[in-house]
Design a protein around this motif. Structure first.
Motif, PDB file in Angstrom:
ATOM      1  N   ILE A 296       0.864  -1.167   0.000  1.00 19.41           N
ATOM      2  CA  ILE A 296       0.000   0.000   0.000  1.00 19.41           C
ATOM      3  C   ILE A 296       0.907   1.225   0.000  1.00 19.41           C
TER       4      ILE A 296
ATOM      5  N   TYR B 214       0.956   5.218  -0.066  1.00 20.45           N
ATOM      6  CA  TYR B 214       0.016   6.291   0.212  1.00 20.45           C
ATOM      7  C   TYR B 214       0.746   7.618   0.389  1.00 20.45           C
TER       8      TYR B 214
ATOM      9  N   SER C  99      -4.994   9.213   5.122  1.00 21.56           N
ATOM     10  CA  SER C  99      -4.625   8.136   4.183  1.00 21.56           C
ATOM     11  C   SER C  99      -3.816   7.055   4.886  1.00 21.56           C
ATOM     12  N   GLU C 100      -2.977   7.467   5.823  1.00 17.97           N
ATOM     13  CA  GLU C 100      -2.211   6.489   6.597  1.00 17.97           C
ATOM     14  C   GLU C 100      -3.140   5.670   7.496  1.00 17.97           C
TER      15      GLU C 100
ATOM     16  N   ALA D 287      -4.786   3.176   5.317  1.00 17.54           N
ATOM     17  CA  ALA D 287      -3.812   2.145   4.954  1.00 17.54           C
ATOM     18  C   ALA D 287      -3.667   1.127   6.081  1.00 17.54           C
TER      19      ALA D 287
ATOM     20  N   LYS E 126      -4.583  -2.777   6.014  1.00 16.93           N
ATOM     21  CA  LYS E 126      -3.543  -3.760   6.356  1.00 16.93           C
ATOM     22  C   LYS E 126      -4.110  -4.829   7.291  1.00 16.93           C
TER      23      LYS E 126
ATOM     24  N   LEU F 278       3.313  -1.229   4.152  1.00 20.42           N
ATOM     25  CA  LEU F 278       2.845   0.138   3.995  1.00 20.42           C
ATOM     26  C   LEU F 278       4.023   1.032   3.628  1.00 20.42           C
TER      27      LEU F 278
END
Length: 160
Positions: free
Chosen positions: A5, A7, A14-15, A18, A22, A31
């Motif tokens: 992922i 980002y 967005s984190e 993510a 996950k 990530l």
């Protein structure tokens, strides 16, 4: 299954998405915050997910640069895309996708998913607070993350 992922985030939404993904995905998930790790080896992954937040209609410039620099590799991976934004209007969201992602990426993507957004005013600088107050007429933290959209995205990724 190796999943990455990638980002770009302005204020952490967005984190956050993510990390939620996950936890829901099957396989080995890595990530990558493109702002701090701009070099991603796409040759060793099976699935690619790209997520970006929107600030004044734009994804982070680091994410846009990475996408443009890795266009052919990204297209070959048939990415899954997600967007974090406070905007809800379908036409405006379509315009934001088209303004931020090359047409070839949008055409090759398995999906383009809008997952809502969050606004934590404590993370904004003076300029952004002023702009938000002018544009929205108010200054307050809010969250409209769409748990069902995140769940649907993770189910789609797990099923392919």
């Amino acid at each position: 299954m190796k999943i990455t992922i990638v980002y770009g985030t302005n204020y952490g939404t967005s984190e956050k998405v993510a990390n939620i993904l996950k936890d829901k995905l099957k396989g080995q998930v890595t990530l990558v915050n493109i702002k701090t790790s701009p070099n991603v080896d796409l040759s060793k992954i099976d699935k690619l997910i790209i997520g970006g937040s929107i600030k004044i209609g734009q994804i982070p410039k680091e994410l846009k640069r990475w996408i443009n620099n890795n266009l052919s590799e990204i297209i070959a991976k048939k990415p899954y895309l997600y967007m974090c934004a406070g905007e809800e209007d379908e036409e405006k969201l379509k315009a934001i996708w088209e303004m931020n992602y090359p047409k070839k990426i949008l055409e090759s993507a398995v999906c383009k998913t809008f997952v809502g957004g969050e606004m934590d005013i404590t993370k904004l600088n003076f300029f952004m607070k002023t702009l938000l107050k002018i544009v929205k007429g108010k200054l307050e933290s809010s969250s409209n993350l769409k748990d069902d959209s995140i769940e649907n995205l993770s189910n789609l990724i797990n099923s392919k």
